[in-house]
Design an enzyme around this catalytic site. Structure first.
Site, PDB file in Angstrom:
ATOM      1  N   GLY A  40       0.954  -1.283  -0.226  1.00 22.39           N
ATOM      2  CA  GLY A  40      -0.016   0.015   0.108  1.00 22.39           C
ATOM      3  C   GLY A  40       0.704   1.248  -0.048  1.00 22.39           C
ATOM      4  O   GLY A  40       2.120   1.347  -0.103  1.00 22.39           O
ATOM      5  N   HIS A  58       4.315   1.845  -8.182  1.00 18.16           N
ATOM      6  CA  HIS A  58       3.194   0.634  -8.065  1.00 18.16           C
ATOM      7  C   HIS A  58       2.218   0.935  -9.321  1.00 18.16           C
ATOM      8  O   HIS A  58       1.915  -0.169 -10.152  1.00 18.16           O
ATOM      9  CB  HIS A  58       2.248   0.836  -7.041  1.00 18.16           C
ATOM     10  CG  HIS A  58       2.896   0.692  -5.627  1.00 18.16           C
ATOM     11  ND1 HIS A  58       3.231   1.862  -4.774  1.00 18.16           N
ATOM     12  CD2 HIS A  58       3.683  -0.395  -5.319  1.00 18.16           C
ATOM     13  CE1 HIS A  58       3.976   1.246  -3.736  1.00 18.16           C
ATOM     14  NE2 HIS A  58       4.070   0.015  -3.840  1.00 18.16           N
ATOM     15  N   ARG A  98       8.728   4.791   1.673  1.00 14.46           N
ATOM     16  CA  ARG A  98       9.157   5.473   2.634  1.00 14.46           C
ATOM     17  C   ARG A  98       9.803   7.029   2.520  1.00 14.46           C
ATOM     18  O   ARG A  98      10.184   7.445   3.538  1.00 14.46           O
ATOM     19  CB  ARG A  98      10.400   4.543   2.942  1.00 14.46           C
ATOM     20  CG  ARG A  98      10.035   3.144   3.796  1.00 14.46           C
ATOM     21  CD  ARG A  98      11.211   2.374   4.418  1.00 14.46           C
ATOM     22  NE  ARG A  98      10.507   1.495   5.063  1.00 14.46           N
ATOM     23  CZ  ARG A  98      10.474  -0.077   4.703  1.00 14.46           C
ATOM     24  NH1 ARG A  98      10.688  -0.490   3.552  1.00 14.46           N
ATOM     25  NH2 ARG A  98       9.953  -0.685   5.803  1.00 14.46           N
ATOM     26  N   ALA A 138       3.519   6.271  -8.125  1.00 15.84           N
ATOM     27  CA  ALA A 138       3.930   5.910  -9.710  1.00 15.84           C
ATOM     28  C   ALA A 138       4.452   4.770  -9.847  1.00 15.84           C
ATOM     29  O   ALA A 138       4.131   4.006 -10.774  1.00 15.84           O
ATOM     30  CB  ALA A 138       4.272   7.353 -10.041  1.00 15.84           C
ATOM     31  N   SER A 175       9.433   5.650  -3.463  1.00 11.13           N
ATOM     32  CA  SER A 175       9.392   4.525  -2.689  1.00 11.13           C
ATOM     33  C   SER A 175       8.308   5.017  -1.575  1.00 11.13           C
ATOM     34  O   SER A 175       8.219   6.053  -1.296  1.00 11.13           O
ATOM     35  CB  SER A 175      10.681   4.181  -1.662  1.00 11.13           C
ATOM     36  OG  SER A 175      10.432   3.750  -0.377  1.00 11.13           O
ATOM     37  N   GLN A 192      14.979  -8.796  -3.330  1.00 12.12           N
ATOM     38  CA  GLN A 192      13.706  -9.286  -3.026  1.00 12.12           C
ATOM     39  C   GLN A 192      13.425 -10.213  -4.312  1.00 12.12           C
ATOM     40  O   GLN A 192      12.976 -11.211  -4.563  1.00 12.12           O
ATOM     41  CB  GLN A 192      12.788  -8.363  -2.660  1.00 12.12           C
ATOM     42  CG  GLN A 192      11.380  -8.776  -2.907  1.00 12.12           C
ATOM     43  CD  GLN A 192      10.305  -7.653  -2.196  1.00 12.12           C
ATOM     44  OE1 GLN A 192      10.039  -7.676  -1.168  1.00 12.12           O
ATOM     45  NE2 GLN A 192       9.460  -7.082  -3.119  1.00 12.12           N
TER      46      GLN A 192
HETATM   47  O1  PAF Z   1       7.821  -5.273  -2.060  1.00 13.82           O
HETATM   48  C1  PAF Z   1       6.843  -5.264  -1.249  1.00 13.82           C
HETATM   49  O2  PAF Z   1       6.006  -4.247  -1.116  1.00 13.82           O
HETATM   50  C2  PAF Z   1       6.609  -6.226  -0.330  1.00 13.82           C
HETATM   51  O3  PAF Z   1       7.912  -6.748   0.276  1.00 13.82           O
HETATM   52  C3  PAF Z   1       5.643  -7.419  -0.779  1.00 13.82           C
HETATM   53  C4  PAF Z   1       6.266  -8.183  -1.791  1.00 13.82           C
HETATM   54  C5  PAF Z   1       4.218  -6.935  -1.194  1.00 13.82           C
HETATM   55  C6  PAF Z   1       5.495  -8.653   0.363  1.00 13.82           C
HETATM   56  O4  PAF Z   1       5.133  -8.140   1.625  1.00 13.82           O
END
Ligand code: PAF
Length: 277
Positions: A27, A33, A183, A31, A181, A149
């Site tokens: 959440g 996302h 953050r 931009a 980000s 990740q």
């Molecule tokens: O990248 C993220 O936002 C998180 O690490 C994810 C992949 C949604 C897992 O909680």
């Protein structure tokens, strides 16, 4: 657009959409996302986005409690982006009992971000596998800003033979180069002006590596020193192999420079890929 909070309702809704593409998020959408959604949309009749702040991937002294939760604004953005299904479960829905079965990634989970954030990648892999089992997508999209990740999840899908195509999207940046980000909202005005330095230094490192620099440690230390000089506290700057994030041999062509550093109370991460001729 359907906004769904329970796993049962999600499964029922997706029975009608066996062919879906999935964008997992925590959440506070920006931009970056929306770019993932734009990549997802043409790939299936149904685009599913999850919004879940996953406690399992946060350390005890990290920002789980203050992580921005902006569901109403997020849903407006998702609706405008043409998303079909939003899955926004609460914690009890994803973790109805203590999560004692977890996904244990191999050594890669202990390096770089994993060394600074023990247990982080176990938490990420575990929740993503659970979400995959709930959504059952044929493809899922992740952003390359979270480079480590991406590798952890790609390897998980391959080794556990999940029938899911992982698609990686380029990092989306502000005009001044700062990687978008959730953050970034923690940054003060002053810090926001300083923040693009991280990417500028990564670009400089990339140019040096492309021009033949072989002393990786010196490249890393130069970036560290510059950041420290401007008030940052670097966690790591590392030149690694793209394929597995191990230290590169001389002659390695596909490199990535990864960085994590604190600016005030905000921890920023970024990376640049480098291909040498
Ligand atoms: O990248 C993220 O936002 C998180 O690490 C994810 C992949 C949604 C897992 O909680």
């Amino acid at each position: 657009m359907d906004i769904i909070h329970s796993v049962a309702a999600l499964r029922e809704r997706l029975q009608r959409e066996p062919n879906n593409v999935f964008v997992p998020t925590m959440g506070n959408l920006h931009a970056g996302h929306i770019q993932l959604i734009n990549i997802a949309k043409p790939r299936a009749a149904c685009t599913v986005v999850s919004i879940f702040v996953n406690r399992l991937q946060f350390g005890p002294r990290e920002d789980f409690d203050k992580y921005p939760r902006t569901l109403t604004a997020d849903c407006a953005k998702l609706e405008a982006a043409g998303v079909d299904v939003v899955f926004a479960p609460d914690e009890g829905e994803i973790y109805p009992e203590p999560q004692t079965y977890t996904v244990e990634p191999p050594d890669i989970q202990h390096t770089l971000d994993g060394a600074v954030r023990p247990g982080h990648f176990r938490g990420v892999a575990t929740v993503v596998l659970k979400l995959f089992n709930m959504v059952n997508p044929h493809s899922a999209i992740f952003g390359k800003k979270d480079y480590q990740q991406c590798l952890v999840l790609n390897n998980m899908v391959r080794q556990l033979a999940l029938p899911i195509e992982i698609i990686l999207a380029e990092t989306v940046r502000a005009e001044d180069g700062l990687a978008l980000s959730s953050r970034n909202t923690y940054l003060s005005l002053e810090e926001r002006k300083e923040a693009p330095r991280l990417y500028q230094l990564l670009q400089k490192a990339r140019e040096e590596l492309k021009s033949g620099a072989r002393d990786y440690q010196r490249v890393e230390l130069d970036v560290m020193a510059d950041l420290a000089h401007h008030g940052w506290k670097p966690d790591y700057i590392a030149v690694r192999r793209q394929s597995d994030l191990l230290p590169p041999e001389n002659g390695e062509r596909k490199l990535v420079v990864l960085a994590a550093a604190r600016l005030g109370k905000t921890r920023l991460i970024d990376n640049v890929e480098v291909e040498r001729g």
